[in-house]
Design an enzyme around this catalytic site. Sequence first.
Site, PDB file in Angstrom:
ATOM      1  N   CYS A 110       0.801  -1.227   0.000  1.00 21.30           N
ATOM      2  CA  CYS A 110       0.000   0.000   0.000  1.00 21.30           C
ATOM      3  C   CYS A 110       0.835   1.279   0.000  1.00 21.30           C
ATOM      4  O   CYS A 110       0.292   2.368  -0.176  1.00 21.30           O
ATOM      5  CB  CYS A 110      -0.969  -0.001   1.176  1.00 21.30           C
ATOM      6  SG  CYS A 110      -2.163  -1.340   1.092  1.00 21.30           S
ATOM      7  N   HIS A 236      -2.567   7.396   3.245  1.00 23.61           N
ATOM      8  CA  HIS A 236      -3.128   6.166   2.685  1.00 23.61           C
ATOM      9  C   HIS A 236      -4.476   5.887   3.347  1.00 23.61           C
ATOM     10  O   HIS A 236      -4.615   5.971   4.570  1.00 23.61           O
ATOM     11  CB  HIS A 236      -2.159   5.001   2.908  1.00 23.61           C
ATOM     12  CG  HIS A 236      -2.761   3.678   2.562  1.00 23.61           C
ATOM     13  ND1 HIS A 236      -3.410   3.455   1.366  1.00 23.61           N
ATOM     14  CD2 HIS A 236      -2.838   2.510   3.266  1.00 23.61           C
ATOM     15  CE1 HIS A 236      -3.845   2.209   1.345  1.00 23.61           C
ATOM     16  NE2 HIS A 236      -3.538   1.623   2.474  1.00 23.61           N
ATOM     17  N   ASN A 266     -10.136   0.546   0.910  1.00 23.37           N
ATOM     18  CA  ASN A 266      -8.676   0.592   0.797  1.00 23.37           C
ATOM     19  C   ASN A 266      -8.269   0.096  -0.590  1.00 23.37           C
ATOM     20  O   ASN A 266      -8.417  -1.086  -0.896  1.00 23.37           O
ATOM     21  CB  ASN A 266      -8.073  -0.291   1.900  1.00 23.37           C
ATOM     22  CG  ASN A 266      -6.552  -0.335   1.869  1.00 23.37           C
ATOM     23  OD1 ASN A 266      -5.928   0.069   0.882  1.00 23.37           O
ATOM     24  ND2 ASN A 266      -5.959  -0.827   2.936  1.00 23.37           N
TER      25      ASN A 266
HETATM   26  C1  LIG Z   1      -9.948  -4.696  10.810  1.00 16.46           C
HETATM   27  C2  LIG Z   1     -10.422  -3.655  11.792  1.00 16.46           C
HETATM   28  C3  LIG Z   1     -11.455  -2.758  11.122  1.00 16.46           C
HETATM   29  C4  LIG Z   1     -11.121  -4.360  12.968  1.00 16.46           C
HETATM   30  O1  LIG Z   1     -11.561  -3.409  13.885  1.00 16.46           O
HETATM   31  P1  LIG Z   1     -11.286  -3.617  15.436  1.00 16.46           P
HETATM   32  O2  LIG Z   1     -11.888  -2.483  16.130  1.00 16.46           O
HETATM   33  O3  LIG Z   1      -9.796  -3.843  15.609  1.00 16.46           O
HETATM   34  O4  LIG Z   1     -12.118  -4.919  15.722  1.00 16.46           O
HETATM   35  P2  LIG Z   1     -11.622  -6.339  16.268  1.00 16.46           P
HETATM   36  O5  LIG Z   1     -10.789  -7.043  15.263  1.00 16.46           O
HETATM   37  O6  LIG Z   1     -11.100  -6.173  17.656  1.00 16.46           O
HETATM   38  O7  LIG Z   1     -13.001  -7.061  16.357  1.00 16.46           O
HETATM   39  C5  LIG Z   1     -13.977  -6.675  17.312  1.00 16.46           C
HETATM   40  C6  LIG Z   1     -15.151  -7.639  17.183  1.00 16.46           C
HETATM   41  O8  LIG Z   1     -15.813  -7.405  15.916  1.00 16.46           O
HETATM   42  C7  LIG Z   1     -15.886  -8.624  15.191  1.00 16.46           C
HETATM   43  N1  LIG Z   1     -15.773  -8.319  13.750  1.00 16.46           N
HETATM   44  C8  LIG Z   1     -14.680  -8.361  12.977  1.00 16.46           C
HETATM   45  N2  LIG Z   1     -15.000  -8.007  11.735  1.00 16.46           N
HETATM   46  C9  LIG Z   1     -16.321  -7.731  11.735  1.00 16.46           C
HETATM   47  C10 LIG Z   1     -17.220  -7.312  10.755  1.00 16.46           C
HETATM   48  N3  LIG Z   1     -16.860  -7.096   9.474  1.00 16.46           N
HETATM   49  N4  LIG Z   1     -18.511  -7.119  11.105  1.00 16.46           N
HETATM   50  C11 LIG Z   1     -18.923  -7.316  12.366  1.00 16.46           C
HETATM   51  N5  LIG Z   1     -18.109  -7.735  13.343  1.00 16.46           N
HETATM   52  C12 LIG Z   1     -16.817  -7.926  13.028  1.00 16.46           C
HETATM   53  C13 LIG Z   1     -14.733  -9.462  15.695  1.00 16.46           C
HETATM   54  O9  LIG Z   1     -14.988 -10.837  15.489  1.00 16.46           O
HETATM   55  C14 LIG Z   1     -14.733  -9.105  17.157  1.00 16.46           C
HETATM   56  O10 LIG Z   1     -15.752  -9.835  17.810  1.00 16.46           O
HETATM   57  P3  LIG Z   1     -15.530 -10.406  19.307  1.00 16.46           P
HETATM   58  O11 LIG Z   1     -15.333  -9.165  20.159  1.00 16.46           O
HETATM   59  O12 LIG Z   1     -16.786 -11.127  19.565  1.00 16.46           O
HETATM   60  O13 LIG Z   1     -14.308 -11.262  19.222  1.00 16.46           O
HETATM   61  C15 LIG Z   1      -9.271  -2.793  12.345  1.00 16.46           C
HETATM   62  O14 LIG Z   1      -8.475  -3.567  13.220  1.00 16.46           O
HETATM   63  C16 LIG Z   1      -8.389  -2.258  11.248  1.00 16.46           C
HETATM   64  O15 LIG Z   1      -8.822  -1.491  10.413  1.00 16.46           O
HETATM   65  N6  LIG Z   1      -7.097  -2.627  11.240  1.00 16.46           N
HETATM   66  C17 LIG Z   1      -6.171  -2.186  10.221  1.00 16.46           C
HETATM   67  C18 LIG Z   1      -6.401  -2.969   8.950  1.00 16.46           C
HETATM   68  C19 LIG Z   1      -5.734  -2.316   7.764  1.00 16.46           C
HETATM   69  O16 LIG Z   1      -5.740  -1.128   7.657  1.00 16.46           O
HETATM   70  N7  LIG Z   1      -5.186  -3.121   6.853  1.00 16.46           N
HETATM   71  C20 LIG Z   1      -4.556  -2.652   5.662  1.00 16.46           C
HETATM   72  C21 LIG Z   1      -3.331  -1.877   5.951  1.00 16.46           C
HETATM   73  S1  LIG Z   1      -2.608  -1.258   4.477  1.00 16.46           S
END
Ligand SMILES: CC(C)(COP(=O)(O)OP(=O)(O)OC[C@H]1O[C@@H](n2cnc3c(N)ncnc32)[C@H](O)[C@@H]1OP(=O)(O)O)[C@@H](O)C(=O)NCCC(=O)NCCS
Length: 311
Positions: A110, A236, A266
């Site tokens: 990215c 980004h 993204n």
């Molecule tokens: C992926 C991301 C959105 C998840 O958000 P988060 O606040 O960290 O959420 P978590 O992973 O802790 O998940 C929280 C809960 O939501 C759930 N969950 C995950 N994805 C979900 C979705 N699409 N819809 C609903 N629930 C979801 C998880 O299972 C978890 O449930 P639990 O508490 O029962 O275990 C976030 O971590 C993120 O954006 N990370 C960076 C990713 C990124 O930018 N990647 C590319 C980089 S170039």
Amino acid sequence: MTGARITGIGTSLPDRVVTNFDLEQTLDTSHDWIVERTGIHERHIGESTTQLGLEASQKALAMAGVDPVDLDLIVFATTTPDSLFPIGGCLVQDALGAHRSGAVDLNAACSGFMYALIAGYGYIGRGISKVLVVGAETLSRIVDWDDRSTAILFGDGAGAVVLEATTDANDSLLGWHTGSKGSAGSILRCTDMRGFIEMEGKEVFRQAVLAIEETVGITLERAGVGVDEVDAFVFHQANVRIIDAACKRIGADPARSIKVIQHTGNTSSASIPLTIDEGLRTGAIANGDTVLMAGFGAGMTYASALLRWGP
Ligand SMILES: CC(C)(COP(=O)(O)OP(=O)(O)OC[C@H]1O[C@@H](n2cnc3c(N)ncnc32)[C@H](O)[C@@H]1OP(=O)(O)O)[C@@H](O)C(=O)NCCC(=O)NCCS
């Protein structure tokens, strides 16, 4: 020493829009969850990396008033080329009819567009005069559409800029930095072109904010410019919360950070030119502005550049 500046920009998004409500039909997720955790409302899916890159390039060249035949080099940033070879840069070079141009693909995930842009300035500093810098991706091909933790995040798209040598040494690149952290490689992976993105979301989030803070700090220091002197931030587009957290850490007003992620998701190496284009259309970026761009991605890689926009 030759200076360079951006004289044209173009973008391309597939026609097909996939909303969060569409994803609700096949995944255990909800529009509200996706918006709250990421800021994403919809993403565009479809077409090929080459087609998207070509459309963006044609628009950038038209804006610059540059004939493809006069291009010296195409630097094509992508993580999702249509083939390993022929490389994406050559596919676009042929389709444009840029017979005199060299072409190279660059993969920094990215951060690809940032690395490609900085490379473009470097090539011009060594004597060529017209470089097309492209970021084009079809991440939808490597997303597991049954995995709600990644499928909600990504989209397809492309952006391109034309970089041209200036007649004086008045360079629009005021400062830049590239960094990487291979030791964090396992947190965001796609180990096979036919495989899927695997991600430790929370750790990627944390590392991304740290990466932006580091690279922006170094670029501003090298340029001798304070964060308050920056007119627009182009980060980004991976998650609105990452952008806001990064703004907080560097002491920037989040209102000056341009966002397009709500409509695109993204788009990896396409996200920075898509965001610049949005800034130009809304007036958030105007001639004479200092624009700070920063990317981060798998690898991990990160990079930033401070530009003076316009002639
Ligand atoms: C992926 C991301 C959105 C998840 O958000 P988060 O606040 O960290 O959420 P978590 O992973 O802790 O998940 C929280 C809960 O939501 C759930 N969950 C995950 N994805 C979900 C979705 N699409 N819809 C609903 N629930 C979801 C998880 O299972 C978890 O449930 P639990 O508490 O029962 O275990 C976030 O971590 C993120 O954006 N990370 C960076 C990713 C990124 O930018 N990647 C590319 C980089 S170039």
